[in-house]
Design an enzyme around this catalytic site. Sequence first.
Site, PDB file in Angstrom:
ATOM      1  N   VAL A 250      18.672 -34.433 -14.966  1.00 47.68           N
ATOM      2  CA  VAL A 250      17.884 -33.228 -14.667  1.00 47.68           C
ATOM      3  C   VAL A 250      17.830 -32.319 -15.884  1.00 47.68           C
ATOM      4  O   VAL A 250      16.784 -31.771 -16.232  1.00 47.68           O
ATOM      5  CB  VAL A 250      18.461 -32.486 -13.450  1.00 47.68           C
ATOM      6  CG1 VAL A 250      17.736 -31.155 -13.242  1.00 47.68           C
ATOM      7  CG2 VAL A 250      18.338 -33.345 -12.198  1.00 47.68           C
TER       8      VAL A 250
ATOM      9  N   PRO B  84      30.158 -30.988 -21.490  1.00 50.16           N
ATOM     10  CA  PRO B  84      31.109 -31.932 -22.084  1.00 50.16           C
ATOM     11  C   PRO B  84      30.387 -33.208 -22.529  1.00 50.16           C
ATOM     12  O   PRO B  84      29.506 -33.707 -21.822  1.00 50.16           O
ATOM     13  CB  PRO B  84      32.086 -32.213 -20.935  1.00 50.16           C
ATOM     14  CG  PRO B  84      31.997 -30.998 -20.058  1.00 50.16           C
ATOM     15  CD  PRO B  84      30.554 -30.578 -20.129  1.00 50.16           C
TER      16      PRO B  84
ATOM     17  N   GLY C 215      29.666 -36.418 -20.336  1.00 50.80           N
ATOM     18  CA  GLY C 215      28.685 -36.406 -19.256  1.00 50.80           C
ATOM     19  C   GLY C 215      27.240 -36.395 -19.718  1.00 50.80           C
ATOM     20  O   GLY C 215      26.325 -36.187 -18.919  1.00 50.80           O
TER      21      GLY C 215
ATOM     22  N   ASP D 268      18.063 -27.491  -7.907  1.00 52.02           N
ATOM     23  CA  ASP D 268      18.228 -27.954  -6.527  1.00 52.02           C
ATOM     24  C   ASP D 268      18.804 -26.896  -5.586  1.00 52.02           C
ATOM     25  O   ASP D 268      19.293 -27.226  -4.510  1.00 52.02           O
ATOM     26  CB  ASP D 268      19.106 -29.214  -6.481  1.00 52.02           C
ATOM     27  CG  ASP D 268      18.811 -30.064  -5.240  1.00 52.02           C
ATOM     28  OD1 ASP D 268      17.658 -30.062  -4.781  1.00 52.02           O
ATOM     29  OD2 ASP D 268      19.749 -30.713  -4.736  1.00 52.02           O
TER      30      ASP D 268
END
Length: 250
Positions: free
Chosen positions: A33, A53, A56, A116
């Site tokens: 996203v 980080p 990720g 979201d």
Amino acid sequence: MTHDFPPVEGGGSLILAWQIRNKRVLVVGGGEVAAGRILNVLNADAKVTVVSPREGLNPEVAYRIEQKQVDYHDRKFETADLDNVDMVLTAIDDPEASTRIWKLCKERKVAANIADVPPECDFYFGSVHRDGPLQIMVSTNGNGPKLASMVRKQIASGLPPNIGDAVKKVGALRKKLRKVAPEPEEGPKRMQWMSKVCEQWSLQELTDLSDKDMEILLGFYAPNEIPSSEVVRMQSRPDWAFDGSFGWSV
């Protein structure tokens, strides 16, 4: 007395073309996203900082960092990250952290989009079709992003393939017209004249406009006339002839 005015339909969003060139945008998160958000704001020429980080990071986000298209901090969000930013976009799988960032943005009056979580958004990202300077956005006000994408694709499939080039030429013509008639009082006439050009010339005719064609076309502005493309090209290219039936011949 009755008035035939459009009714007010509440519940919508004010859809704007937000100019964020050189504005500072903070993106918190580095997943899929976030990758889409980053591309959106880079396309709008924003200055982007990503906080996430490294373990990720989505491959596309890692690429943007490697290419130095964004500034990057290999860590989790810190409150100081909100210093001197104009917009915040979060895309992290941590509802509590997202809400905390949202509240901090509200305290600082910084526009934010919490991915979201529609109630925690000052604005939404719609599904966008782009062809050069032309941008068409479909928004469902946060109700159905996939449906917005489907509607956008259907709209895009019905557009002429050369419409982006036509928009570029219209933009160039407008700039030249402002030099021909720069006075503020000329504004209404400029707008009406440009509108008539767009209405009377086809997309292909607008796409084919050369700089010389534009100069000749602008000569008809003062008398407030709109010549046909054939008239303009006869003056622009005197070695061409218009046979009146099948088009141009040399």
